[in-house]
Every structure is written in C-alpha cells, then in structure tokens.
Design an enzyme around this catalytic site. Structure first.
Site, PDB file in Angstrom:
ATOM      1  N   SER A   1       0.836  -1.194   0.000  1.00 20.27           N
ATOM      2  CA  SER A   1       0.000   0.000   0.000  1.00 20.27           C
ATOM      3  C   SER A   1       0.874   1.248   0.000  1.00 20.27           C
ATOM      4  CB  SER A   1      -0.905   0.013   1.245  1.00 20.27           C
ATOM      5  OG  SER A   1      -1.594   1.248   1.288  1.00 20.27           O
TER       6      SER A   1
ATOM      7  N   HIS B   1      -1.435  -1.010  -4.217  1.00 26.35           N
ATOM      8  CA  HIS B   1      -2.715  -0.584  -3.653  1.00 26.35           C
ATOM      9  C   HIS B   1      -2.645   0.926  -3.393  1.00 26.35           C
ATOM     10  CE1 HIS B   1      -6.471  -1.296  -1.409  1.00 26.35           C
ATOM     11  NE2 HIS B   1      -6.016  -0.407  -0.537  1.00 26.35           N
TER      12      HIS B   1
ATOM     13  N   ASP C   1      -4.741   4.166  -1.981  1.00 27.74           N
ATOM     14  CA  ASP C   1      -5.875   4.567  -1.144  1.00 27.74           C
ATOM     15  C   ASP C   1      -6.251   6.016  -1.399  1.00 27.74           C
ATOM     16  OD1 ASP C   1      -6.331   2.248   0.561  1.00 27.74           O
ATOM     17  OD2 ASP C   1      -4.329   2.641   1.352  1.00 27.74           O
TER      18      ASP C   1
ATOM     19  N   MET D   1      -8.754   9.080  -0.230  1.00 29.99           N
ATOM     20  CA  MET D   1      -9.598   9.482   0.904  1.00 29.99           C
ATOM     21  C   MET D   1     -10.083  10.918   0.707  1.00 29.99           C
ATOM     22  SD  MET D   1      -7.192   8.048   3.938  1.00 29.99           S
ATOM     23  CE  MET D   1      -6.590   6.354   3.940  1.00 29.99           C
TER      24      MET D   1
ATOM     25  N   HIS E   1      -8.427   2.083  -4.335  1.00 27.36           N
ATOM     26  CA  HIS E   1      -9.431   1.901  -3.284  1.00 27.36           C
ATOM     27  C   HIS E   1     -10.009   3.267  -2.931  1.00 27.36           C
ATOM     28  CE1 HIS E   1     -10.042   0.740   1.262  1.00 27.36           C
ATOM     29  NE2 HIS E   1     -11.180   0.939   0.641  1.00 27.36           N
TER      30      HIS E   1
ATOM     31  N   MET F   1     -12.102   5.618  -0.860  1.00 26.09           N
ATOM     32  CA  MET F   1     -12.797   5.857   0.414  1.00 26.09           C
ATOM     33  C   MET F   1     -13.401   7.248   0.313  1.00 26.09           C
ATOM     34  SD  MET F   1      -9.917   4.147   2.823  1.00 26.09           S
ATOM     35  CE  MET F   1      -8.744   4.169   1.482  1.00 26.09           C
TER      36      MET F   1
ATOM     37  N   MET G   1     -12.283  -4.986   4.683  1.00 29.46           N
ATOM     38  CA  MET G   1     -11.474  -4.113   5.538  1.00 29.46           C
ATOM     39  C   MET G   1     -11.250  -4.808   6.874  1.00 29.46           C
ATOM     40  SD  MET G   1     -10.765  -1.577   3.646  1.00 29.46           S
ATOM     41  CE  MET G   1      -9.711  -0.886   4.931  1.00 29.46           C
TER      42      MET G   1
ATOM     43  N   ASP H   1      -7.484  -5.895   3.687  1.00 27.96           N
ATOM     44  CA  ASP H   1      -6.837  -4.582   3.706  1.00 27.96           C
ATOM     45  C   ASP H   1      -6.886  -3.994   5.109  1.00 27.96           C
ATOM     46  OD1 ASP H   1      -5.789  -2.100   3.104  1.00 27.96           O
ATOM     47  OD2 ASP H   1      -7.574  -1.388   2.040  1.00 27.96           O
TER      48      ASP H   1
END
Ligand code: DX5
Ligand code: ZN
Length: 222
Positions: free
Chosen positions: A12, A37, A39, A41, A70, A72, A141, A179
């Site tokens: 990640s 990966h 992320d 946000m 991913h 979020m 998660m 994850d």
C-alpha cells in the site's frame, strides 16, 4: 484458498513517503511485486486525505504495476471517470456509500476498469451479497479505514470465510482482498480462510528487501 487465482501481495502506497511516491512505485515494482494498492480518501467518508487522480496518472507513467485503486469517498460516482482516465486498473468503492453503489459499479465497468466492492469491519457480509456476481474484487477491511498502521481485526477471519464459501457455492470468480494491519503472520490466516490478495502497508514497508521477498514467497506471490 481459491485455486483459480494466484495470490497477490499488494503493497500500500499510503505507508510510503508522500513526497516520493514515484520512487516508491518503482522500488515496489523492482522488488517483483505486481500490484500497487492506492488509497484515496476524501476527509468525509474517512477522516483523512491522501491522493487524487493526478497522483494515479503520474504513477501510471512511472510504473507498470497493476493499480488497485481503493476509493474511500462518500460520493465516488463523481470521480470514477477521472480515476479510470488516470490509468487505474481496478477501482473499488464502499458499499456504505449507499443505494447508488450498483450504478457506480456499472459505471466503473463501462469505463473499462475492473470492479471492486469494499466493506468496513462492522458492515455484515450480507450487504454486499447482491453485488458478488458483478465484481472482480471484494475488499474486506480488516481495520476501520482512514489510516495506515492500525491493528488487524482478528474477527474478520470469519467474514473472509463466509465470503469465500459464497464464492464457492455460487461458482463466482471474484478475488478476495484483505486490507488493514496485514502482516506475514495474519496474512497466512487470511489465506487459509480464502483470501487471495493481501494489502500490506506498514508491515511491508518496515521489512528489509529480503524479508519482503520472503513474505511474497510465503504467500505464493513472487
Ligand atoms: C486503510 C487503508 C489501507 C492501508 C493499509 O484505510 O485502506 O489500505 O493503507 O495500511 P496498513 O497495512 O499500514 O494497515
Ligand atoms: Zn486500502
């Protein structure tokens, strides 16, 4: 383990130096990893901010890694096109974002990306069951999302098992990703429960090169 899919260890990016993300991606690729990966946000769905579509585009230009994005975000529908155009290979959205999630999954598919659905630790597996036939990836998660470096939620092993059983019973083909707080020890437990993609931020970053390879090898991802 789902024999249909090779196991993947997906570092990640969140755990790396945010002023040097391209360097991190090139290093991860040179270590033999295949997935990265990423992320995203929004400070609303989770109480933190990370990267944006431009980051994904710049990573795409620097490496050949499979970009596992991913989201979020409370309102992912407004940004999936930007992430697809940036070169994301797979885009996951959270089931907790509400009733429009099915439409966003179709939108991702129509943009030519693989499709993922994520669920938070306290969201029952039943909530994603209606979508299992249309996704390439389920993201379980194993921490409450928002920050790297948290402890793995051991009680998620049962959820992984349930999803794996549904995959078998339904003869479905999605990958099962874990994850949050994943390390070489608990990754094995997740694999035994049926997971085949292992996101590791802090634990991966903290290992030396040899131990990273050993981690990948132990998962059958090298
Ligand atoms: C958490 C993120 C994770 C995070 C994992 O909100 O979705 O992908 O980067 O990092 P570690 O492995 O440090 O828990
Ligand atoms: Zn993530």
């Amino acid at each position: 383990m789902n024999e249909r899919h090779k196991s993947i260890l997906a570092p990640s990016l969140l755990a790396y130096d945010h002023a040097d993300l391209g360097v991190a991606a090139v290093e991860i690729e040179s270590e033999g990893r295949e997935w990265l990966h990423v992320d995203l946000m929004d400070g609303h769905f989770v109480p933190n901010l990370s990267f944006g579509p431009q980051t994904v585009a710049d990573l795409r230009a620097k490496c050949g890694l499979f970009l596992d994005v991913h989201l979020m975000l409370s309102n992912p529908g407004v940004l999936v096109e930007a992430f697809a155009k940036s070169g994301a290979d797979l885009i996951s959205v959270h089931v907790e974002t509400g009733s429009g999630v099915g439409e966003v999954l179709s939108q991702i598919r129509n943009l030519g990306c693989q499709v993922g659905i994520a669920l938070n630790p306290d969201t029952p597996a039943e909530e994603i069951r209606p979508f299992l036939g249309e996704v390439d990836l389920v993201v379980v998660m194993t921490v409450v999302p928002g920050f790297g470096g948290q402890s793995f939620r051991q009680d998620m092993i049962e959820k992984i098992n349930v999803l794996h059983r549904w995959r078998e019973i339904g003869r479905l083909d999605f990958r099962l990703e874990v994850d949050g707080g994943v390390n070489p020890e608990n990754a094995m437990l997740c694999q035994d429960a049926g997971a085949d993609v292992f996101v590791a931020g802090t634990a991966y970053r903290n290992l030396d090169k040899e131990a990273r390879n050993a981690f990948a090898l132990s998962m059958g991802s090298a």
